[in-house]
Design an enzyme around this catalytic site. Structure first.
Site, mmCIF file in Angstrom:
data_model
loop_
_atom_site.group_PDB
_atom_site.id
_atom_site.type_symbol
_atom_site.label_atom_id
_atom_site.label_comp_id
_atom_site.label_asym_id
_atom_site.label_seq_id
_atom_site.Cartn_x
_atom_site.Cartn_y
_atom_site.Cartn_z
ATOM 1 C CB CYS A 129 -13.247 -45.621 59.884
ATOM 2 S SG CYS A 129 -13.382 -45.291 58.157
ATOM 3 C CB CYS A 164 -20.171 -51.666 63.065
ATOM 4 S SG CYS A 164 -19.374 -53.282 62.989
ATOM 5 C CB CYS A 203 -10.723 -46.446 53.307
ATOM 6 S SG CYS A 203 -11.317 -47.336 54.742
ATOM 7 C CB CYS A 241 -14.008 -50.022 66.669
ATOM 8 S SG CYS A 241 -14.540 -49.489 65.045
ATOM 9 C CB CYS A 266 -14.078 -53.911 67.776
ATOM 10 S SG CYS A 266 -14.196 -55.303 66.652
ATOM 11 C CD GLU A 310 -16.261 -41.210 59.243
ATOM 12 O OE1 GLU A 310 -15.110 -41.676 59.169
ATOM 13 O OE2 GLU A 310 -16.763 -40.804 60.301
HETATM 14 N N1 SAH Z 1 -15.238 -54.627 60.297
HETATM 15 C C1 SAH Z 1 -14.049 -54.804 59.518
HETATM 16 C C2 SAH Z 1 -13.637 -53.589 58.721
HETATM 17 C C3 SAH Z 1 -13.718 -52.237 59.378
HETATM 18 S S1 SAH Z 1 -12.558 -51.782 60.583
HETATM 19 C C4 SAH Z 1 -12.921 -55.267 60.412
HETATM 20 O O1 SAH Z 1 -13.091 -55.320 61.621
HETATM 21 O O2 SAH Z 1 -11.872 -55.635 59.890
HETATM 22 C C5 SAH Z 1 -11.025 -51.576 59.760
HETATM 23 C C6 SAH Z 1 -9.832 -51.823 60.652
HETATM 24 O O3 SAH Z 1 -9.646 -50.765 61.607
HETATM 25 C C7 SAH Z 1 -9.966 -53.102 61.469
HETATM 26 O O4 SAH Z 1 -8.740 -53.783 61.446
HETATM 27 C C8 SAH Z 1 -10.267 -52.558 62.848
HETATM 28 O O5 SAH Z 1 -9.981 -53.491 63.847
HETATM 29 C C9 SAH Z 1 -9.399 -51.322 62.873
HETATM 30 N N2 SAH Z 1 -9.712 -50.343 63.910
HETATM 31 C C10 SAH Z 1 -10.899 -50.047 64.467
HETATM 32 N N3 SAH Z 1 -10.767 -49.093 65.409
HETATM 33 C C11 SAH Z 1 -9.469 -48.770 65.436
HETATM 34 C C12 SAH Z 1 -8.706 -47.846 66.188
HETATM 35 N N4 SAH Z 1 -9.249 -47.061 67.124
HETATM 36 N N5 SAH Z 1 -7.373 -47.791 65.931
HETATM 37 C C13 SAH Z 1 -6.799 -48.577 64.991
HETATM 38 N N6 SAH Z 1 -7.472 -49.452 64.250
HETATM 39 C C14 SAH Z 1 -8.787 -49.567 64.473
#
Ligand code: SAH
Length: 345
Positions: free
Chosen positions: A333, A112, A105, A119, A116, A92
């Protein structure tokens, strides 16, 4: 034989390749320019001899993505692209329009492995890393399809960029090169969940990009529950790496903080966060967490977010709440890729 993709090469690598074909080095500049002006075939490259064009076509390709699906927000015009890679995998990208220009973006991996808990991108694990060509073509395809010029890039899509360091670095160089996409490093942000080794490696490159760090809790134990990367790279180690990055680059770091109800949005969290970054050149971005169907995290309410923001600014931190774009198209995302993959089964 799998033909090498010229978009995977930096300018220097292309030059070496051209020389190894027995050509003059200046040909590299011509080819490089054609590629980043969007040439899809070697026959487009009309200022090269027929002989060279044939030689290139025999040995190389110019990679490009296909638009699998496209969603346009009725609220703010944000466009979400689902791109199909040559091997059928999906990624995406999101194109957003701001006062200061259009921002894309981009994704850095298919899936990944960082895990997290809040996510959507990590749910199916990591399939593979993207090539430099696949990362840069998200920008080129989005510009071609939308007719809009892109001036800013954030690496905040699917994947962990510092888990794909070499390809991301090549991508950054080609984006920045004046005969590449010619986008200044200052217009690029790279977001990491806290891969400490990668932060040191990036500091060594000393590029004037913006480093964004996904923090999400100022308490090591809590952060470890939310983000497994914290087991390998605990918060104290991460803070040392961030201080090193600041010392080397002098560039303000951006801190991402997803606000999750009852998890990390208490006044104690705000105070600890302020203590952690006291005296450091950072900007805090508060992001109301997006709902992910498979996860039971709830977004902090508006009042808690405001209180949290007030506490941080009273304690001297620079802080803003991120405006949500494309809320009607699930612009956050990982979610479109997941739902289309589920349709496929
Ligand atoms: N792996 C990298 C970049 C991708 S995620 C990172 O972790 O920074 C981009 C951002 O979106 C990160 O700050 C991540 O923690 C956040 N993110 C992921 N899932 C999310 C969600 N459900 N709501 C809000 N932010 C989220």
């Amino acid at each position: 034989m799998v033909k090498a993709d010229l978009k995977d090469m930096t300018f220097k690598e292309l030059e070496d390749t051209v020389i190894s074909l027995g050509e003059k080095p200046f040909r590299a500049k011509q080819i490089f320019k054609w590629i980043y002006r969007g040439a899809k075939t070697f026959s487009d490259m009309t200022d090269l001899s027929k002989d060279l064009r044939e030689k290139l076509a025999e040995n190389f390709t110019i990679g490009h993505l296909e638009v699998e699906r496209k969603l346009v927000s009725k609220i703010d015009g944000t466009i979400k692209y689902l791109f199909r890679l040559k091997d059928g995998n999906l990624i995406e990208s999101v194109l957003m329009s701001y006062k200061h220009g259009n921002t894309i973006c981009v994704s850095s991996q298919v899936g990944c492995r960082m895990g997290c808990r809040f996510c959507a991108s990590t749910i199916g694990g990591l399939i593979r890393s993207l090539t430099p060509s696949e990362i840069i073509d998200q920008i080129m395809k989005a510009e071609e399809d939308s007719g809009q010029k892109i001036s800013n890039i954030v690496m905040m899509g699917i994947g962990e960029p510092l888990d794909n360091f070499d390809n991301v670095l090549k991508f950054l160089k080609n984006v920045n090169h004046k005969d590449g996409l010619n986008i200044g490093y200052r217009h690029i942000s790279l977001s990491t969940c806290g891969v400490v080794d990668g932060i040191y490696a990036l500091a060594k490159e000393n590029l004037p990009i913006t480093l964004s760090i996904s923090l999400h809790s100022p308490f090591d134990e809590k952060r470890r529950q939310l983000m497994p990367v914290d087991v390998k790279y605990p918060l104290p180690q991460l803070m040392v790496a961030l201080k090193d990055y600041l010392a080397v680059t002098g560039r303000r770091i951006s801190v991402e903080y997803a606000m999750i109800h009852g998890e990390n949005d208490t006044p104690e969290c705000a105070k600890e966060l302020a203590k952690l970054f006291s005296g450091m050149l950072v900007h805090i971005n508060l992001i109301p967490v997006n709902d992910v169907a498979e996860r039971d995290f709830v977004r902090s309410n508006a009042q808690n977010i405001r209180k949290f923001q007030d506490t941080l600014s009273k304690l001297g931190l620079s802080v803003t709440v991120r405006r949500e774009l494309g809320s009607d198209i699930n612009a956050a995302c990982g979610q479109l890729r997941k739902s289309v993959m589920e349709e496929r089964v």
